[in-house]
Design a protein around this motif. Structure first.
Motif, short mmCIF file in Angstrom:
data_model
loop_
_atom_site.label_atom_id
_atom_site.label_comp_id
_atom_site.label_asym_id
_atom_site.label_seq_id
_atom_site.Cartn_x
_atom_site.Cartn_y
_atom_site.Cartn_z
N GLU A 57 0.75 -1.20 0.09
CA GLU A 57 0.21 -0.10 0.10
C GLU A 57 1.10 1.12 0.02
OE1 GLU A 57 -3.07 0.06 3.29
OE2 GLU A 57 -4.01 -1.63 2.26
N GLN A 58 0.54 2.41 -0.69
CA GLN A 58 1.06 3.62 -1.14
C GLN A 58 2.42 3.43 -1.65
OE1 GLN A 58 -0.54 6.18 0.37
NE2 GLN A 58 -2.07 5.18 1.61
N GLY A 59 2.46 2.47 -2.43
CA GLY A 59 3.69 2.22 -3.63
C GLY A 59 3.81 3.61 -4.35
N ARG A 60 4.82 3.72 -4.92
CA ARG A 60 5.03 4.88 -5.86
C ARG A 60 5.92 4.32 -6.96
NH1 ARG A 60 7.09 4.74 -0.53
NH2 ARG A 60 8.84 6.05 -1.06
N ALA A 61 5.47 4.86 -8.00
CA ALA A 61 6.37 4.25 -9.44
C ALA A 61 6.53 5.55 -10.11
CB ALA A 61 5.33 3.43 -10.30
N ALA A 62 7.95 5.51 -10.65
CA ALA A 62 8.32 6.76 -11.61
C ALA A 62 8.22 5.88 -12.78
CB ALA A 62 9.72 7.24 -11.31
N LEU A 63 7.53 6.58 -13.82
CA LEU A 63 7.48 5.77 -15.27
C LEU A 63 8.28 6.54 -16.02
CD1 LEU A 63 3.60 5.02 -15.25
CD2 LEU A 63 5.60 3.54 -14.43
N ARG A 66 -3.92 2.09 -3.29
CA ARG A 66 -3.48 3.71 -3.11
C ARG A 66 -2.23 3.94 -3.56
NH1 ARG A 66 -6.22 0.76 0.85
NH2 ARG A 66 -6.28 2.10 2.80
N LEU A 67 -1.99 3.48 -4.88
CA LEU A 67 -0.77 3.75 -5.42
C LEU A 67 -0.49 5.10 -6.18
CD1 LEU A 67 -0.21 0.30 -6.95
CD2 LEU A 67 0.52 0.91 -4.60
N SER A 68 0.64 5.44 -6.44
CA SER A 68 1.02 6.73 -7.11
C SER A 68 1.92 6.31 -8.15
CB SER A 68 1.81 7.68 -6.33
OG SER A 68 0.91 8.24 -5.33
N LEU A 69 1.24 6.41 -9.66
CA LEU A 69 2.12 6.29 -10.67
C LEU A 69 2.38 7.41 -11.36
CD1 LEU A 69 1.13 3.65 -10.08
CD2 LEU A 69 0.92 2.88 -12.33
N ARG A 70 3.49 7.98 -11.48
CA ARG A 70 3.72 9.32 -12.12
C ARG A 70 4.74 9.15 -13.45
NH1 ARG A 70 5.42 13.55 -7.60
NH2 ARG A 70 5.19 14.73 -9.50
N GLY A 71 4.28 9.58 -14.55
CA GLY A 71 5.25 9.56 -15.66
C GLY A 71 6.13 10.82 -15.74
N PHE A 72 7.04 10.93 -16.49
CA PHE A 72 8.09 12.03 -16.48
C PHE A 72 8.77 12.21 -17.55
CE2 PHE A 72 10.90 9.16 -14.48
CZ PHE A 72 12.34 9.59 -14.77
N ILE A 73 9.31 13.39 -17.71
CA ILE A 73 10.47 13.85 -18.82
C ILE A 73 11.54 14.49 -18.06
CG2 ILE A 73 10.88 15.03 -20.96
CD1 ILE A 73 8.90 12.29 -21.21
N VAL A 74 12.72 14.15 -18.45
CA VAL A 74 13.78 14.72 -17.68
C VAL A 74 14.00 16.15 -17.71
CG1 VAL A 74 15.75 14.07 -19.28
CG2 VAL A 74 16.18 14.27 -17.05
N GLY A 75 13.64 16.69 -18.88
CA GLY A 75 13.90 18.03 -19.11
C GLY A 75 13.07 18.92 -18.14
N ASP A 76 12.00 18.32 -17.73
CA ASP A 76 11.17 19.26 -16.58
C ASP A 76 11.96 19.39 -15.28
OD1 ASP A 76 9.34 19.55 -18.46
OD2 ASP A 76 8.14 17.61 -17.78
N HIS A 77 13.03 18.61 -15.08
CA HIS A 77 13.83 18.56 -13.58
C HIS A 77 15.08 18.98 -13.66
CE1 HIS A 77 9.88 16.48 -12.49
NE2 HIS A 77 10.07 15.87 -13.66
N ALA A 78 15.41 19.90 -14.55
CA ALA A 78 16.62 20.68 -14.74
C ALA A 78 17.23 21.24 -13.36
CB ALA A 78 16.75 21.51 -15.64
N ASP A 79 16.36 21.59 -12.40
CA ASP A 79 16.64 22.33 -11.33
C ASP A 79 17.45 21.18 -10.41
OD1 ASP A 79 13.95 21.17 -11.21
OD2 ASP A 79 14.22 21.67 -9.17
N LEU A 80 17.34 20.18 -10.60
CA LEU A 80 17.96 19.06 -9.56
C LEU A 80 19.37 18.76 -10.16
CD1 LEU A 80 15.12 16.34 -9.23
CD2 LEU A 80 15.84 18.01 -7.82
N ARG A 81 19.73 19.55 -11.32
CA ARG A 81 21.13 19.19 -11.89
C ARG A 81 22.28 19.56 -10.84
NH1 ARG A 81 22.56 17.80 -16.64
NH2 ARG A 81 20.70 18.40 -17.52
#
Length: 335
Positions: free
Chosen positions: A239-245, A271-286
Motif C-alpha cells: 500500500e502507498q507504493g510509488r512508481a516513476a514511469l 492507493r498507489l502513485s504512478l507518475r510519468g516524467f520527462i527529464v527536461g522538466d527537472h533541470a533544477d535538480l542538476r
C-alpha cells in the motif's frame, strides 16, 4: 571556406523494428560560423531509446524527425573555431548535435563543460548527463524515495536503470531488485553493482520472478520497460507504493498498441502513485545531482559502465543494438 561534415539522416520511417535502410549517411557543406556561432568537432555521441520515438510521425513530447533531416541527440565535442564571446575556442561543450562529426552551432546551443582528468568526456553523456539526471529525478522526486524502501528497477542493466539501483542502494534502500535480459547482466547487477537480487525476464512470467526475488513486496518501482514489468510491479506493490514511469521499451517497436496492464484496479485498492516524467522538466535538480554523484564516483562507491562503439559509421548499428538490448550500461559512440 565551407566546412565539410558527415551526418546521419532519417531516410524512412520504420515499420516495427528499425533497419539500416531507415538511415543514410551524407556529406554536407556547412557555412563558416557567423557572429555568435561556434564550430564543434564531436568527440562522442549518445544513442538512447527515446530516439526510436522521434523516428515516428505524429505528436509526442519531442518533435518527430522529418525524412531527410539530420538526427539529433547528446554529443560532447571540442570547439575548434569560435565567433562567440561566451564560448571560447578549445572549450569542451555539450550539445544536442549528435549523429554528425562536425557541427556549426549558435553559442546558445552549447553548454561549456568542466574539465577534470578523472572525468572521461563520455560520462557527460551518461552517469553525469541526461541518463544520470533521469535516474536521480525519477527515483528521488517522482518516486519520492525514502531510506528503507524496497525498490524494483526494470531494465536495470541499462544506462538509467543501472544508476537507479545504485542510487537507491547508496541512499539506504532496504533492498534493490532488478530485471535484465541475460544471465551475464543479472550477475553484473548483483556481483558488481550491489543489487540485492536480480532476474532474467526470459526465465518465466515476470510477476512470478519478482515475487520470488522480493516476497514481501516493493515500495518503489522505476520502470524503463512497461508491459508485463509494470503489471508485475502493480501486483508486488505494498500500500502507498510509488512508481516513476520513465520508459516502455518493450513497446517501442510495436506495430499495434500493446495491451495495458490487466490489474490496474490495484492502483485504487493499494492507493498507489504512478507518475510519468520527462527529464527536461527537472533541470533544477542538476546541481544537487552532480554534486552527490561526482562524490560517489570519486570515492569508488558508484560504478559507471559503458558499451563503446567507434566511429560515425558505427552509430546506426549501435542504436539498433541498443534497441535489441546489446548494451550493458550506457551505449556511446566515440567519434
Amino acid at each position: 571556406m565551407p566546412i565539410t561534415t558527415r551526418e546521419v539522416q532519417l531516410a524512412a520511417r520504420p515499420h516495427g523494428v528499425p533497419t539500416p535502410d531507415d538511415f543514410r549517411t551524407v556529406e554536407l557543406q556547412r557555412p563558416d560560423p557567423a557572429p555568435g556561432e561556434v564550430v564543434v568537432q564531436n568527440l562522442a555521441m549518445s544513442v538512447d531509446p527515446y530516439m526510436r520515438g522521434r523516428m515516428n510521425a505524429g505528436p509526442s513530447y519531442a518533435p518527430a524527425w522529418e525524412i531527410g533531416e539530420t538526427m539529433q541527440g547528446g554529443a560532447v565535442g571540442r570547439v575548434t573555431a569560435s565567433r562567440s564571446d561566451r564560448v571560447p575556442e578549445g572549450a569542451l561543450v555539450l550539445s544536442n548535435a549528435a549523429w554528425r562529426d562536425v557541427a556549426v552551432l549558435a553559442d546558445s546551443a552549447v553548454s561549456v563543460l568542466p574539465e577534470a582528468d578523472d572525468v572521461p568526456v563520455t560520462w557527460h553523456l551518461g552517469v553525469l548527463g541526461m541518463p544520470g539526471l533521469t535516474a536521480w529525478a525519477g527515483l528521488m522526486r517522482l518516486a519520492d524515495f525514502r531510506a528503507g524502501d524496497d525498490v524494483f528497477v526494470s531494465g536495470a542493466a541499462g544506462a538509467v536503470g543501472s544508476l537507479v539501483g545504485q542510487f537507491a542502494r547508496l541512499s539506504g534502500a532496504g533492498s534493490v531488485v532488478g530485471s535484465a535480459g541475460t544471465p551475464e547482466k543479472v550477475r553484473w547487477l548483483t556481483d558488481e553493482l550491489g543489487f540485492t537480487a536480480a532476474f532474467d525476464y526470459h526465465d518465466g512470467p515476470v510477476a512470478d520472478l519478482l515475487a520470488a526475488a522480493v516476497p514481501g513486496g516493493i515500495d518503489v518501482f522505476f520502470d524503463n520497460v512497461g508491459g508485463d514489468h509494470l503489471e508485475a510491479a502493480l501486483g508486488a506493490f505494498r500500500e502507498q507504493g510509488r512508481a516513476a514511469l520513465c520508459g516502455a521499451i518493450s513497446g517501442y517497436n510495436a506495430v499495434e498498441p500493446p495491451p495495458g496492464p490487466r490489474n490496474m484496479f490495484l492502483v485504487v485498492g493499494k492507493r498507489l502513485s504512478l507518475r510519468g516524467f520527462i527529464v527536461g522538466d527537472h533541470a533544477d535538480l542538476r546541481p544537487q545531482f552532480r554534486e552527490r554523484v561526482t562524490g560517489w564516483l570519486r570515492s569508488g562507491e558508484l560504478t559507471a559502465r559503458e558499451t563503446v562503439r567507434e566511429g560515425l559509421d558505427a552509430a546506426v548499428p549501435a542504436f539498433l543494438d541498443l534497441l535489441g538490448g546489446a548494451n550493458t550500461g550506457k551505449m556511446v559512440v566515440t567519434l
